[in-house]
Motif scaffolding. Structure first.
Motif, PDB file in Angstrom:
ATOM      1  N   UNK A 187      -4.406 -14.947 -10.914  1.00 58.78           N
ATOM      2  CA  UNK A 187      -4.432 -14.653  -9.490  1.00 58.78           C
ATOM      3  C   UNK A 187      -3.013 -14.238  -9.125  1.00 58.78           C
ATOM      4  N   UNK A 188      -2.877 -13.051  -8.553  1.00 59.42           N
ATOM      5  CA  UNK A 188      -1.544 -12.531  -8.278  1.00 59.42           C
ATOM      6  C   UNK A 188      -1.432 -11.997  -6.865  1.00 59.42           C
ATOM      7  N   UNK A 189      -0.239 -12.079  -6.342  1.00 59.16           N
ATOM      8  CA  UNK A 189       0.103 -11.445  -5.082  1.00 59.16           C
ATOM      9  C   UNK A 189       1.126 -10.367  -5.402  1.00 59.16           C
ATOM     10  N   UNK A 190       0.907  -9.195  -4.839  1.00 60.27           N
ATOM     11  CA  UNK A 190       1.799  -8.066  -5.113  1.00 60.27           C
ATOM     12  C   UNK A 190       2.256  -7.447  -3.797  1.00 60.27           C
ATOM     13  N   UNK A 191       3.394  -6.779  -3.884  1.00 61.21           N
ATOM     14  CA  UNK A 191       3.971  -6.096  -2.727  1.00 61.21           C
ATOM     15  C   UNK A 191       4.195  -4.639  -3.128  1.00 61.21           C
ATOM     16  N   UNK A 192       3.594  -3.708  -2.401  1.00 57.36           N
ATOM     17  CA  UNK A 192       3.782  -2.290  -2.706  1.00 57.36           C
ATOM     18  C   UNK A 192       5.223  -1.885  -2.387  1.00 57.36           C
ATOM     19  N   UNK A 193       5.792  -1.020  -3.212  1.00 56.20           N
ATOM     20  CA  UNK A 193       7.208  -0.674  -3.053  1.00 56.20           C
ATOM     21  C   UNK A 193       7.458   0.764  -2.618  1.00 56.20           C
ATOM     22  N   UNK A 194       6.457   1.624  -2.639  1.00 57.99           N
ATOM     23  CA  UNK A 194       6.621   3.021  -2.234  1.00 57.99           C
ATOM     24  C   UNK A 194       6.293   3.129  -0.739  1.00 57.99           C
ATOM     25  N   UNK A 195       7.313   3.384   0.074  1.00 54.10           N
ATOM     26  CA  UNK A 195       7.129   3.391   1.533  1.00 54.10           C
ATOM     27  C   UNK A 195       6.134   4.450   2.013  1.00 54.10           C
ATOM     28  N   UNK A 196       6.155   5.623   1.413  1.00 57.35           N
ATOM     29  CA  UNK A 196       5.229   6.696   1.816  1.00 57.35           C
ATOM     30  C   UNK A 196       3.790   6.285   1.519  1.00 57.35           C
TER      31      UNK A 196
ATOM     32  N   UNK B 212       2.684   3.231   1.148  1.00 57.02           N
ATOM     33  CA  UNK B 212       2.331   2.097   2.003  1.00 57.02           C
ATOM     34  C   UNK B 212       1.809   2.586   3.346  1.00 57.02           C
ATOM     35  N   UNK B 213       2.475   3.597   3.907  1.00 54.21           N
ATOM     36  CA  UNK B 213       2.016   4.154   5.190  1.00 54.21           C
ATOM     37  C   UNK B 213       0.649   4.819   5.034  1.00 54.21           C
ATOM     38  N   UNK B 214       0.460   5.549   3.928  1.00 51.77           N
ATOM     39  CA  UNK B 214      -0.825   6.215   3.696  1.00 51.77           C
ATOM     40  C   UNK B 214      -1.947   5.194   3.528  1.00 51.77           C
ATOM     41  N   UNK B 215      -1.682   4.131   2.786  1.00 49.34           N
ATOM     42  CA  UNK B 215      -2.688   3.088   2.594  1.00 49.34           C
ATOM     43  C   UNK B 215      -2.989   2.388   3.919  1.00 49.34           C
ATOM     44  N   UNK B 216      -1.959   2.073   4.697  1.00 45.24           N
ATOM     45  CA  UNK B 216      -2.171   1.439   6.007  1.00 45.24           C
ATOM     46  C   UNK B 216      -3.052   2.301   6.894  1.00 45.24           C
ATOM     47  N   UNK B 217      -2.783   3.594   6.924  1.00 44.92           N
ATOM     48  CA  UNK B 217      -3.585   4.526   7.727  1.00 44.92           C
ATOM     49  C   UNK B 217      -5.027   4.563   7.223  1.00 44.92           C
ATOM     50  N   UNK B 218      -5.203   4.605   5.916  1.00 41.88           N
ATOM     51  CA  UNK B 218      -6.543   4.632   5.324  1.00 41.88           C
ATOM     52  C   UNK B 218      -7.335   3.384   5.715  1.00 41.88           C
ATOM     53  N   UNK B 219      -6.700   2.219   5.615  1.00 43.13           N
ATOM     54  CA  UNK B 219      -7.386   0.971   5.946  1.00 43.13           C
ATOM     55  C   UNK B 219      -7.696   0.893   7.440  1.00 43.13           C
ATOM     56  N   UNK B 220      -6.766   1.315   8.268  1.00 47.28           N
ATOM     57  CA  UNK B 220      -6.980   1.312   9.716  1.00 47.28           C
ATOM     58  C   UNK B 220      -8.131   2.239  10.097  1.00 47.28           C
ATOM     59  N   UNK B 221      -8.152   3.444   9.503  1.00 50.22           N
ATOM     60  CA  UNK B 221      -9.244   4.383   9.758  1.00 50.22           C
ATOM     61  C   UNK B 221     -10.588   3.809   9.338  1.00 50.22           C
ATOM     62  N   UNK B 222     -10.619   3.146   8.175  1.00 48.93           N
ATOM     63  CA  UNK B 222     -11.865   2.557   7.677  1.00 48.93           C
ATOM     64  C   UNK B 222     -12.347   1.450   8.611  1.00 48.93           C
ATOM     65  N   UNK B 223     -11.419   0.615   9.083  1.00 47.87           N
ATOM     66  CA  UNK B 223     -11.806  -0.469   9.981  1.00 47.87           C
ATOM     67  C   UNK B 223     -12.269   0.048  11.334  1.00 47.87           C
TER      68      UNK B 223
END
Length: 105
Positions: free
Chosen positions: A80-89, A91-102
């Motif tokens: 079981x692992x916790x990870x932190x994404x390190x590529x800022x661009x 991270x923003x794209x993933x955040x937008x994707x998740x927000x759009x999906x929700x």
């Protein structure tokens, strides 16, 4: 914002060149624009950089770099692992994707 789903998202886990570890796979337990919790049979170590490939809400993410911030072995031998994404661009794209999906529900 963290997305939880009744179906877990599969993820391919790759390691840096020169690593003796072979690519493996796992599943996200939680996914957010900044990081995630996942389960895998691959050995992951704290402070290790891994590269994750997955698809979320129809968007493909390939080789997304992430830092392992926590890793422990559960009672069944999975990591079981916790990870932190390190590529800022990305991270923003993933955040937008998740927000759009929700927002689509």
């Amino acid at each position: 914002m963290t997305a939880k789903s009744s179906s877990l998202i599969a993820v391919v886990i790759s390691f840096s060149e020169g690593s003796v570890q072979e690519s493996g796979w796992g599943r996200f337990l939680e996914l957010a624009g900044t990081g995630a919790r996942l389960t895998t049979r691959s050995e992951l170590k704290r402070h290790e950089t891994v590269f994750l490939t997955f698809e979320a809400a129809g968007e493909k993410f390939k080789g997304l770099p992430a830092l392992v911030t926590h890793a422990e072995i559960d009672g069944e031998g999975s990591v079981l692992a916790e990870i932190c994404f390190t590529d800022e661009v990305e991270k923003r794209r993933l955040s937008k994707t998740l927000l759009d999906a929700l927002s689509r529900g």
